[in-house]
Motif scaffolding. Structure first.
Motif, mmCIF file in Angstrom:
data_model
loop_
_atom_site.group_PDB
_atom_site.id
_atom_site.type_symbol
_atom_site.label_atom_id
_atom_site.label_comp_id
_atom_site.label_asym_id
_atom_site.label_seq_id
_atom_site.Cartn_x
_atom_site.Cartn_y
_atom_site.Cartn_z
ATOM 1 N N UNK A 11 44.215 57.075 49.258
ATOM 2 C CA UNK A 11 45.105 56.844 47.943
ATOM 3 C C UNK A 11 44.227 55.905 47.245
ATOM 4 N N UNK A 12 44.217 56.210 45.716
ATOM 5 C CA UNK A 12 43.622 55.137 44.872
ATOM 6 C C UNK A 12 44.728 54.526 43.926
ATOM 7 N N UNK A 13 46.040 54.717 44.470
ATOM 8 C CA UNK A 13 47.135 54.112 43.754
ATOM 9 C C UNK A 13 47.385 52.643 44.471
ATOM 10 N N UNK A 14 47.306 51.439 43.759
ATOM 11 C CA UNK A 14 47.760 50.028 44.252
ATOM 12 C C UNK A 14 49.151 50.115 44.936
ATOM 13 N N UNK A 15 49.665 49.100 45.509
ATOM 14 C CA UNK A 15 50.878 49.086 46.242
ATOM 15 C C UNK A 15 52.018 49.016 45.066
ATOM 16 N N UNK A 104 42.239 44.336 48.006
ATOM 17 C CA UNK A 104 42.468 44.410 46.600
ATOM 18 C C UNK A 104 41.795 43.014 45.993
ATOM 19 N N UNK A 105 41.450 43.295 44.586
ATOM 20 C CA UNK A 105 40.932 42.175 43.869
ATOM 21 C C UNK A 105 41.522 42.232 42.506
ATOM 22 N N UNK A 106 41.855 40.947 41.973
ATOM 23 C CA UNK A 106 42.284 40.723 40.812
ATOM 24 C C UNK A 106 41.568 40.558 39.571
ATOM 25 N N UNK A 107 41.710 41.399 38.746
ATOM 26 C CA UNK A 107 40.860 41.201 37.372
ATOM 27 C C UNK A 107 41.824 41.565 36.185
ATOM 28 N N UNK A 108 41.620 40.664 35.133
ATOM 29 C CA UNK A 108 42.672 40.743 34.088
ATOM 30 C C UNK A 108 43.984 40.856 34.342
ATOM 31 N N UNK A 112 43.238 45.887 41.707
ATOM 32 C CA UNK A 112 42.113 47.095 41.878
ATOM 33 C C UNK A 112 41.633 47.144 43.531
ATOM 34 N N UNK A 113 41.818 48.310 43.918
ATOM 35 C CA UNK A 113 41.446 48.549 45.250
ATOM 36 C C UNK A 113 39.915 48.084 45.413
ATOM 37 N N UNK A 117 32.895 49.098 51.103
ATOM 38 C CA UNK A 117 31.854 47.723 51.478
ATOM 39 C C UNK A 117 32.623 46.550 51.460
ATOM 40 N N UNK A 118 33.416 45.989 50.442
ATOM 41 C CA UNK A 118 34.129 45.015 50.224
ATOM 42 C C UNK A 118 35.228 45.103 51.271
#
Length: 303
Positions: A11-15, A104-108, A112-113, A117-118
């Motif tokens: 899924x592309x939806x964050x928690x 996840x990474x935080x941006x703005x 975001x998933x 690779x990450x």
């Protein structure tokens, strides 16, 4: 028996609630003024096909600690481990490992998933030992241990094989480098699997009922290696039904049932003097099963 699990969600939806970042709130085990936990889980939730398997798990694991997760099959223990190692993707809450938000990474101000690779880069720092050994059957014990450092970390083959020999020696298999998995007992295969995980020099080791697939007489050799790792200061989260190991080795014990933490604390408190009826019932059942197994073993010896 393992908890119900599936392959990592695509899924592309964050928690749920992941539109903006949230600061982790310290739970009762946080150590004010000391370093942050190596692992912090906050309100972790996970469902499969509408079935809530994790219903808001909070847990801190500090560096050098051994935390044992206890509970009946289906309580969510294995799923929780798989979420830490990103073999499953959480539906809600947060998990941090060594200060990094898992998955996840935080941006703005939004989450975001991570890319595959990450995710793989984060997973490199976490070793996991499964119920089944998952060794490559066409590779020797030495090659099984040396493979990941070469393929994932780019370590030279000579260096990786030298380190693999040291690790096989560490787990008591220094005389088995050329043996294939089919030539090893279950306990020996599981010790190779532990050496393989250690070869990546992880910050954290996850054990998912590592002795459940072994014959009773082989359990001790695996637990002995795990005890030695604990003495060396390895941070470990262990899903287990081995009450003796949890009582003697764990710094903290967590009893889970139906996707929630029912009770947690020092082993002497949770195992010896449980406060919740569900914990007492589970431990009594485990004692009865252990006594029955011991009686059967004695009868077999006398036969």
């Amino acid at each position: 028996m393992s908890d119900t699990t599936t392959n990592r969600s695509t899924t592309n939806q964050p928690p749920a609630g992941a539109g903006t970042t949230a600061q982790a709130q310290p739970n009762e085990r946080s150590r004010t003024g000391e370093e942050q936990p190596l692992v912090r889980a906050l309100n972790v939730m996970k469902s499969f096909h509408g079935n809530e398997v994790l219903k808001g798990i909070d847990l801190d694991v500090h560096r050098g600690e051994v935390v044992c997760l206890l509970g009946p099959s289906g309580s969510g223990k294995t799923t929780f481990l798989r979420c830490i190692n990103q073999l499953e993707q959480i539906d809600g809450g947060r998990i941090w490992v060594d200060g990094d938000l898992v998955g996840f990474r935080e941006q703005g101000g939004h989450l975001h998933h991570l890319t595959d690779k990450q995710v793989a880069a984060q997973r490199r720092d976490i070793g996991m030992v499964f119920q089944r050994f998952n060794l490559f059957p066409h590779m020797t014990a030495l090659d099984n241990v040396a493979e990941a450092p070469v393929q994932v970390k780019g370590v030279g083959k000579k260096e990786a094989r030298a380190k693999a020999r040291e690790l096989l020696e560490q787990v008591g298999l220094g005389d088995k480098p050329s043996a294939y998995p089919a030539q090893l007992s279950g306990g020996q295969q599981q010790r190779v699997a532990i050496a393989r995980a250690l070869a990546m020099e992880p910050k954290l080791m996850l054990f998912d009922e590592p002795t459940s697939a072994l014959d009773p007489e082989l359990v001790g050799e695996v637990l002995r290696v795990m005890r030695e790792l604990a003495q060396q200061g390895m941070t470990m989260i262990v899903v287990t039904h081995e009450m003796g190991f949890a009582r003697d080795v764990a710094d903290h014990v967590v009893f889970m049932d139906a996707g929630v933490v029912v009770e947690e604390g020092k082993p002497r408190d949770v195992i010896t003097n449980p406060q919740h009826e569900r914990t007492r019932s589970f431990l009594q059942r485990m004692r009865s099963e252990d006594e029955e197994a011991a009686s059967d073993a004695e009868a077999n010896r006398d036969a």
